[in-house]
Design an enzyme around this catalytic site. Structure first.
Site, PDB file in Angstrom:
ATOM      1  N   MET A 129     -30.962 -46.526  69.287  1.00 49.20           N
ATOM      2  CA  MET A 129     -29.951 -46.651  69.966  1.00 49.20           C
ATOM      3  C   MET A 129     -29.836 -46.018  71.455  1.00 49.20           C
ATOM      4  SD  MET A 129     -27.357 -49.067  70.366  1.00 49.20           S
ATOM      5  CE  MET A 129     -27.152 -49.694  68.720  1.00 49.20           C
ATOM      6  N   LYS A 130     -29.741 -44.732  71.110  1.00 41.85           N
ATOM      7  CA  LYS A 130     -29.513 -43.515  72.021  1.00 41.85           C
ATOM      8  C   LYS A 130     -30.496 -43.651  73.324  1.00 41.85           C
ATOM      9  CE  LYS A 130     -29.065 -38.404  72.225  1.00 41.85           C
ATOM     10  NZ  LYS A 130     -29.261 -37.344  71.293  1.00 41.85           N
TER      11      LYS A 130
END
Ligand code: B12
Ligand code: B12
Ligand SMILES: Cc1ncc(COP(=O)(O)O)c(C=O)c1O
Ligand SMILES: Cc1ncc(COP(=O)(O)O)c(C=O)c1O
Lengths: 255, 519, 255, 519
Positions: A129-130
């Protein structure tokens, strides 16, 4: 400054001077002869006016040299062919849109650092995600089902997971390259996928700081990505390849 | 040394919390053993070598006992019984088991006390060998001296032990004080220790007893030549921590990478396994007078150095308590610390200096393992050399003692001989040029550096409070260190964890808890 | 480690690996093609496995590269011939003794940085009392009459002084080498001495950080000295040459 | 800024001594002119170009006047007379003299006052051009801003003005704030200024008016592009100091190397000549709002930096007083300072830091020219890069403002484009990474750094006392600076010194003493 693109030479402080800097160690004690040998080594590379500007003993068995010299053999930049995975980088929305429209289901993407490699920061940068440097990873794509297996995944295990999740694409990260261990690992996986009859069913992609598209192709992968890659590069490559695949299956270009 | 004017009570409180946390895990530790602990005990008794298939004899014996479900009493119980029954040495017993000549589980069993006495004698004999090596180190240092602080620590990592020896000697001649022989990728996940001299590692050389010996000899030789005792470091982590500790103690290694949680977080080794393994390995390291290096520096390769600085301090306090539970002394604790702030951060150096000074003041008697930039190194070797220089500056400004040299080629390859040469030269220049700088300067009481240190300490104590509440295993499951989550029953090696039974026999534990100092 | 002296290769971390480091600038913007051109440049030097480990824009017209590669062509160290001025370095007392005994008068040595060059630290290091790194200069030799003319001495002026002092030896320092200005200056002096008929009457020596004995010989000088030269090296050379000269004049070796 | 707690009265006393010393020389200056001063005056009036033999017209005219023994009244007296008599511009007069059409010495002479008035008008017109360029600079800086301190100062030195322009622009894009175009070796001993754009320098490019213009344009262009005014530096020293000052004022240079004694000591230029020349050149630089760089850093290339540190400070105080006598303001004085201690000296950095902090505190309003290591740089470019890094660290720790970048290849060649690139990158990293470090630290009151600073100040004042006794010319003769001795009547250029006669006409001097600030 009119640069002749058909014969690009290194530039020190004057166009065409060809200046390059070298450093290396010789496995012999420092001596006048060793210093001269250092000069001859540079000369042997076709370099002119090689000057050993520094020579220093590392120990009684090694000596270190810094050399400046002039390279006369240029490269024709107009004929350099760069091997790069794909050119058009799509926006996240475009990627999602394409998958939704053409595939009609989520794209299953499996990632791992295989065999002895435990460097996950690179594959995490692509998948999690990040993401990396403000570029979100594949997990953030609505239409991608991203499964990151992490570090030191045995090829056998990876293949098991690929069946389980019906992977459309497999992303491999290889960071350790000493003694070409990455080549060994990557070849092993490609061979195993081939043996399983899976190779044609998945897009096989590899990345890492020393990976080039060229090397990836040589090893039988569909694409290779080096430093400064972000999720969008990989995603764009995947959907563009998919497009071609779908087109082939349907016997002609789709749009 | 007291430049930050820290709240000493807060530090004491942090230590108490860390002590609680470690003792929480110690219950699990005291109730279990592992295949590797048992193999290590055998190795300490002198069991060495491999069978015809290349499997180490220690593994052969432990596998037999484990399959028979007998390990809960401790391998020594069975092996010493065989020693008594057959009048053989432990090595002969192991050989016999491997050959199929001895059915160790089916031998008659001697009286408990007799086995315990014999085991105690054998263990004491084994430990006297370790004490001998420890005294040998002390004598050599007394005779030759050792590097002055910050001690220069470099790695060799050719993958070939003979090439490593050449490079290690060259490095010592250039001025290195500590040589770490990096271990090949992947060894930490092997549930056995390879055997003999090796030449085929990748990004490092296999840790084997023969390799330890070859490198120890090379460094002793060069130490005599240059008149300085050179420390040898290897990796006491992974699935075989305790065995490697045993090998290292016998081969007189001086420093071991040996963390209570690194394997869990970075190698996905099961935490129940690692906690038990780290205990026995640290008992050995402590007893052998070896300095351990913990692995908090690694947290900052996956988490951000500015945001997660407090996780490093919290973990250091926990690692310290685990070490104290093994009888280790502060001067054996090279706690992991790293210079990993993004070089683009304005005033990044002030953050680094604050953290470096903070650990010196929280752990005044520990030789912090002061680690260079790695994550933000790039292929630009010239820029990298500058990053390493600021690291060297920070070290001397904060009075560090074990200084791992950064390499300008960190982002490219394991060090070439010239990389190491240039890095040693650079560090020596900086250390000499700024030798007494630390004593000349003080920090503004209301300044950024002090403020940052106080903030990190506060956050670390707050984190320890939270960990104390949930327990360390749950903290690891939550990903509170390094932003990596590990399930208590996940990862590799859980199968090798065995509940101790009543009468579990391992005389090394009580003996080593007495400490290995000269008596 | 058994080093084959007939084929010395650079040493990275394994005997024979041939690893060298290079850096250079190309006068073009950074691009995939430029990076590949950088690799080809290294390949063009006969280097194998050239890896461009760093590529960075210097501006929109220049880009910088760091390359590691493997050199396969070794140098036969046993056949390297080093050109060095003289081998036996005599003690100060020996030098003085020789001059006293054989010449019977002081040896006149004239020194200068000629033409545009103003770097006197080198010639001062050789000539002045104080010397360099604890090695006293020629002024400290009892039997040497050392005259240091200093910086930016025109060739004409130098020759005038040479007549005036009946110089036995002339020592020239040349430090600035950009665009080969030192070659121009040194050639000018040699030609002028020749024209004056002085060339055979003096020992002509040059020194400087980029001076080699080889270059000096090429330019018609008797000797050349590079970095780390001390007064004793020059003095030893002078008296040994003198010995030969005297011997020739007397038709045979003197002792 | 007050970290050393220096004895302020001692500093005041040192300034008084330096003032006495400078005023002692000023008597000589006020009584003399030189061929170069007179040529500069002509150039300011617009005399430019060369004759058919390539000799600058300014030289032609001055030579004619000098041979006729007429220079004692000032060249302007004769040229302005010709202007009046022939109704020509000064340039036309010069051209006429060169062509042989005008016999300047034999023209009828206008009344004294008429010549003086006309000369005054012409001078005022010339100075208004300079004031215009000065305001132009001020406006551009107001508009674009300039580099933040320490300002990054790099050299270009290809020998070819067009290549210099390319490199200067590239450097500015990388982050350089000040570009110095190094001058070819040997130009300082030419008693004329070469003409036109040049491409054939050695170790630098000829300082010519055309070259100044080409580089000014290149930097103005890149300044607009990157939104930062880029300073241009050249060399206002040697036999033609005043003329170069005139050229620089007109072409809007921003910084000039311009010392009161450098030519004497390092170029063996006659001191009587240089003292007069430096006065007129500094009047111009002062008037044009140009920052001058003095040359004390050079002393430490021939003398030892530890032993002779006080000679640097003493000379800086003298240079300051000479500059004040020309109406210059402290913010125009980039006093020379250098980081030249042998890197092997233990605690060398502490000596450097003490000296760097000392000059900041003795000259709080001057932008010290902070110079990198040069003498102890070697062909080991990696080590050199580290030396330069400590230099960068010292600069930011002592709050310097004009920071000359060291080059890793200092001992090898004038900078390649990549050398400059790497050095700028390194400096920017250090400055950003340690931005507020200076404000965070203080020095131990009884420590080494403060003690060293006090010692250097004491020694400098003692030296000034001795110089005050014997006079500056004798001090130079004694070799008290840079360990180089120069006789008052030795060296080059004495022949160009002319005693002023009664009625000596040079309206620039009184006009420029009024200052060139916006009115
Ligand atoms: C962090 C780190 C570690 C961490 C890893 C933590 C973790 N969970 O990942 C720890 C401390 C555990 C570690 C251990 C080791 N490491 Co390490 N490590 C590094 C380090 C400092 C940074 C790597 C990194 O995180 N880079 C940041 C990421 C974002 O960059 P990246 O991986 O290049 O990824 C980018 C691209 O390459 C690409 N990409 C990468 N993968 C993929 C995959 C796909 C599909 C795609 C599309 C793109 C892609 O996209 C990413 C984003 O742009 C490097 C040195 C350096 N500065 O590079 C050494 C380095 C990689 N390590 C090295 C070594 C040798 C080791 C060890 C083997 C040493 C040892 N013997 O103990 C061990 C063992 C690890 C193992 N078994 O693999 C060497 C490798 C040398 C070589 N060329 O072979 C290096 C270069 C250091 C050195 N000079 O010796 N390491
Ligand atoms: C000090 C110095 C100066 C001082 C000189 C003061 C003085 N009185 O000498 C000053 C500041 C005046 C100066 C000015 C300039 N300098 Co300068 N300077 C240097 C510096 C920093 C050190 C040189 C030095 O003193 N070395 C120490 C001595 C002991 O070493 P050495 O000369 O090599 O001498 C030894 C041997 O070579 C040998 N040797 C030398 N001469 C002789 C002669 C004989 C007969 C023998 C036997 C042996 C011998 O023995 C000596 C002792 O072992 C170098 C950079 C460096 N670190 O090397 C630049 C450097 C030499 N300078 C350089 C330049 C370009 C200049 C200028 C032209 C710049 C300018 N345009 O303004 C000016 C002009 C000077 C001129 N007209 O020549 C360049 C030359 C580049 C090149 N390769 O062409 C250098 C390399 C700096 C650079 N990277 O740009 N400089
Ligand atoms: C504590 C600790 N153990 C071990 C290692 C090495 O990893 P491996 O376990 O793969 O040998 C590291 C990383 O450098 C470490 O910090
Ligand atoms: C004040 C000053 N002027 C001039 C120079 C340059 O020398 P030259 O006069 O040969 O141009 C320097 C040296 O860098 C200097 O410091």
């Amino acid at each position: 400054m009119n640069v002749d693109l058909t014969k690009i030479l290194p530039y020190g402080d004057t166009l065409g001077d060809g200046i390059v800097q070298l450093s290396f160690t010789l496995p012999v004690a420092l001596s006048g002869a060793a210093k001269e040998a250092a000069r001859q080594l540079a000369a042997g590379m076709g370099l002119e006016e090689a000057a050993v500007v520094h020579a220093e003993a590392i120990s009684d068995r090694f000596s270190f040299y810094v050399v400046y010299a002039k390279c006369r053999q240029g490269v024709d930049l107009t004929r350099v062919v760069v091997s790069e995975a794909n050119t058009t980088v799509l926006a996240k929305a475009e990627v999602d849109e394409f998958i939704r429209q053409r595939l009609g289901r989520k794209l299953n993407v499996l990632g791992a650092c295989i065999e002895s490699d435990a460097h996950t920061v690179g594959i995490d940068a692509i998948m999690n995600m990040k993401g990396f440097n403000g570029h979100k990873g594949l997990e953030s794509y609505h239409e991608i089902n991203a499964i990151n297996m992490g570090a030191q995944v045995a090829c056998e295990e990876l293949i098991r997971k690929a069946y389980e999740h019906q992977a459309d694409a497999i992303l491999i990260s290889q960071v350790v390259t000493q003694k070409n261990i990455h080549v060994t690992n990557l070849t092993k996986l490609a061979d195993m996928l081939e043996a399983e009859g899976l190779r044609d069913k998945v897009l096989l992609v590899v990345g890492g700081p020393r990976i080039s598209h060229e090397l990836a192709k040589e090893l039988g992968y569909d694409a290779g990505f080096g430093p400064n890659t972000y999720a969008e590069h990989v995603a764009s490559f995947l959907v563009q390849e998919l497009k071609e695949k779908l087109a082939e299956q349907n016997g002609g270009p789709l749009n | 040394m007291n430049k930050l004017n820290l709240d000493q009570e807060k530090i004491v409180y942090g230590r108490q919390l860390a002590g609680n946390i470690a003792r929480g895990v110690q219950q699990h530790i005291d109730a279990h053993t592992t295949v590797s602990v048992e193999r290590a005990a055998l190795r300490l008794l002198g069991v060495d070598g491999v069978d015809s298939a290349g499997v180490p004899l220690a593994n052969v014996v432990i596998d037999v006992l484990n399959q028979a479900g007998l390990l809960g009493r401790g391998a020594l119980y069975w092996v010493v019984n065989a020693v008594l029954q057959l009048s053989l040495t432990p090595q002969q017993v192991a050989q016999g088991v491997a050959d199929g000549a001895i059915a160790i589980a089916r031998l008659p069993v001697a009286p408990e006390q007799e086995i315990a006495d014999m085991a105690g004698n054998l263990a004491e004999a084994a430990l006297s060998r370790i004490r001998y090596r420890r005294r040998e180190r002390e004598q050599l240092i007394a005779e030759l001296g050792k590097g002055s602080e910050p001690m220069i620590y470099v790695i060799v990592a050719t993958g070939n032990v003979y090439e490593d020896a050449v490079q290690a000697q060259a490095a010592a001649r250039q001025g290195a004080d500590i040589i770490a022989v990096i271990r090949t990728t992947g060894q930490s996940l092997l549930d056995y220790v390879p055997y003999g001299p090796t030449t085929t590692g990748f990004g490092g050389t296999y840790a084997t007893q023969a390799n330890f010996r070859i490198l120890r000899e090379a460094l002793d030789e060069v130490g005599q030549e240059i008149g300085r005792y050179i420390y040898l470091t290897n990796y006491c982590s992974g699935l075989c921590m305790p065995e490697i500790a045993a090998m290292g103690a016998v081969e007189r290694l001086d420093v071991m990478l040996n963390d209570s949680m690194y394997g869990v977080i970075f190698r996905d080794i099961n935490m129940k396994r690692t906690f038990v393994d780290q205990y026995f390995s640290r008992l050995i390291n402590g007893y052998a007078g070896i300095i351990i290096n913990t692995g908090e520096d690694n947290y900052l390769t996956t988490a951000d150095a500015v945001e997660s600085a407090h996780t490093v301090l919290a973990s250091e306090l926990i690692n310290e308590q685990f070490a104290f539970l093994c009888g280790m002394k502060p001067d054996q604790l090279g706690l992991g610390h790293a210079f990993e702030i993004d070089p683009q951060v304005p005033n990044g150096f002030l953050y680094e200096l604050a953290q470096a000074q903070l650990v010196r003041e929280v752990f005044p008697d520990c030789p912090i393992k002061y680690m260079p930039p790695t994550k933000y190194m790039t292929g630009n070797i010239f820029r990298g050399h500058v990053q390493d220089t600021l690291f060297n500056v920070c070290s001397v400004m904060s009075g560090q003692s074990i200084h791992l040299l950064g390499m300008l080629t960190e982002a490219i390859h394991t060090p070439l001989i010239q990389d190491r040469f240039l890095s040693i030269q650079a560090a020596k220049y900086v250390f000499n040029n700024m030798r007494d700088l630390a004593g000349e300067i003080s920090f503004r009481p209301d300044g950024f550096i002090r403020g940052r240190a106080v903030q990190v300490l506060d956050e670390a104590v707050a984190l320890l409070e939270r960990i104390d509440e949930v327990g360390l295993m749950q903290a690891l499951a939550n990903g509170w260190f390094a932003e990596i989550k590990r399930a208590p029953d996940g990862g590799k090696g859980l199968g090798g964890v065995i509940r101790r039974e009543a009468g579990y026999l391992n005389p090394f534990i009580p003996l080593m808890l007495q400490g290995g100092e000269s008596r």
